[in-house]
Design an enzyme around this catalytic site. Structure first.
Site, PDB file in Angstrom:
ATOM      1  N   HIS A  57       0.826  -1.214   0.000  1.00  0.00           N
ATOM      2  CA  HIS A  57       0.000   0.000   0.000  1.00  0.00           C
ATOM      3  C   HIS A  57       0.855   1.256   0.000  1.00  0.00           C
ATOM      4  O   HIS A  57       0.375   2.340   0.327  1.00  0.00           O
ATOM      5  CB  HIS A  57      -0.906   0.010   1.233  1.00  0.00           C
ATOM      6  N   HIS A 219      -7.158  -4.468  -0.901  1.00  0.00           N
ATOM      7  CA  HIS A 219      -6.527  -5.753  -1.229  1.00  0.00           C
ATOM      8  C   HIS A 219      -7.280  -6.428  -2.360  1.00  0.00           C
ATOM      9  O   HIS A 219      -7.156  -7.630  -2.574  1.00  0.00           O
ATOM     10  CB  HIS A 219      -6.523  -6.675  -0.019  1.00  0.00           C
TER      11      HIS A 219
END
Lengths: 333, 333
Positions: A57, A219
């Site tokens: 991320h 995700h």
């Protein structure tokens, strides 16, 4: 799968090592266990702030370690929570005697592992308070999550709590402002393409050539619906409509507007999204007084974006404007 | 083609409009003709600096407009040079009486249109000097280019020339430092995937699933060779090897190392590239004293990266460190 990597199992260690070398004026890295910490940690008398979670991320979270934001970040394997061990080590490394705040995105693994780490650190005499971030309005209860997911709003929590800690607020006050930001920020995202986790080697999900996923998780978790590709303005209206339905504004209230890229989105597209989001907020009487556009909470090479809206007040605006010096966010220093 | 856009023909205008709104503390946009200019332009007595070129390489160039860097940026259509008209308008808008420097990447269209614009501005009494950037060591004479191409090293030219102008250097001195940076910077890139120009709707070239292009241009122009995918470290050795062959270093010399993402590359990959590049430079006795890692000169959503090495001296280091306040690069303010 084509990626600029060596052995997939070394992705996080090599990236953290490169990151720490590139930003050695701001951070240093510990590699056993793995965490990134401010070069000047611990700061005596200052509340320490630790965040972390699965890698993939970036710049979240290591890119936000530095003056006025995080004291340490704990990167797990890609899309996988770090274990309690490095979280405890990071907590000890930043403890300056004023206690430590854990900022935790609301995923089952992260919540559990940070909780265990807080207990372990507490047993060693470090006061730890945790704030859970759950800003994603897309879905309630999802793959990996009970309740709402923590997504790009985390960046705003980390910046504002970091500013409060930097000016000398105590642990209760820093935790309170972090919780306030979380209560006033809402996010929703869209994916145009999936991403590929290095050790998996295959896309995390599939989307047809004309299909997008509204409300995607960071995700690749399912969102609200899959629809045919629409013009950017129509997509923005869906995302921002859901946000404003969840958190209505009175005319004249002020907002920070964050347009976040998922990692693989060209910058021109983020500004096209920003343009329509700002226009729609203006139509609703919301005054956008602060803005942030770029890749801040990503999903590897996923194409897509999320919109976050934070309802500002004078206090939050002042903390947002305070100096910050991290690899990914820097002003006033 | 999946993109967060509306009508492909409005991509640049809408993105520029969103950009100017998001960064209204730093810039304003003119939309007829299109250019982005410092909010406080013109600055009396200061050399103005204008750059520009086809869109699709963001944040280059509009993201570098602001204190200590560019005074204006002129975005053309995607991957297409702006015409002389907006270049002239931008030149006039930043002229504070001390003359204007044009920083031009070495592509035939850009060179021609900036040259025409310089003549037109000159006819109106504005002294214009141009510096051509041609830092790409990959190929000589290429699609769109006679000689070497101008790529990510442009960012370093713009930052350092901008600092010289900000401290009050005259036009000849600012042009000289820009030319010095260009003479001391070398770049080479790699593509893993092509990009899709919005109005074309199809990938600009094709690469097999296991193939990469070494020495790619920022519009997808052919590089030196297509090879099978290799580990990141081996790819870095190829790119940096070519750079150091072209510009040898003596042991102990200092360098700025820029690892630039092509737009669609996850940040972890850029830091893996950085790690090996820093290691290799250390092996050669080069001291990396300044670093920059991120998406600075992109090719829409292309996956890949470029490495730039700038040979520093005390003067260039001081100008690099000087305060800058732009949308994409900011420190010291």
């Amino acid at each position: 799968m084509k990626k600029l990597i060596n052995d997939p199992k070394n992705v996080v260690a090599e990236a953290v090592s490169g990151f720490a070398q590139a930003h050695s004026d701001i951070v240093r890295a510990e590699l056993d266990p793995v965490f990134v910490v401010r070069a000047d940690a611990p700061r005596s008398g200052k509340v320490g702030i630790v965040s972390g979670g699965g890698s993939g991320h970036e710049p979240l979270h290591a890119g936000f370690v530095g003056f006025g934001m995080l004291d340490a970040a704990v990167p797990g394997p890609v899309f996988t929570s770090p274990t309690p061990d490095p979280i405890v080590a990071a907590t000890k490394a930043v403890d300056g005697g004023a206690g430590v705040l854990h900022i935790v995105k609301n995923y089952t693994g992260d919540v559990l592992n940070f909780e265990t780490a807080a207990d372990l650190a507490g047993a060693e005499g470090i006061e730890v308070v945790s704030v859970i971030v759950d800003d994603d309005v897309a879905v309630k209860d999802s793959l990996y999550t009970a309740g709402r997911r923590g997504v790009a709003g985390t960046v705003l929590v980390e910046k504002i709590a970091g500013a409060a800690a930097e000016r000398g607020d105590n642990l209760a006050a820093v935790a309170a402002v972090a919780a306030t930001v979380n209560s006033r920020v809402r996010t929703m995202g869209v994916a145009l393409t999936p991403c590929v986790v290095p050790h998996a080697g295959e896309p995390s999900f599939t989307l047809a050539d004309d299909e997008i996923e509204i409300g995607i998780g960071i995700h690749g978790e399912p969102g609200r619906e899959r629809i045919k590709l629409e013009p950017a303005d129509a997509i923005v209206d869906r995302l921002l409509g859901a946000i404003l339905e969840d958190m209505p504004f009175e005319a004249g209230e002020e907002a920070l507007l964050l347009v976040n890229g998922m990692g693989g989105t060209p910058q021109v597209e983020l500004y096209i999204v920003y343009r329509r989001a700002a226009e729609l907020l203006a139509e609703r009487g919301v005054k956008v007084t602060r803005s942030l556009v770029g890749n801040f909470t990503t999903s590897l090479e996923m194409q897509g974006a999320s919109i976050s809206v934070l309802k500002l007040d004078a206090e939050l605006t002042e903390l947002w404007d305070a100096p910050v010096q991290t690899a990914a966010l820097r002003w006033g220093r």
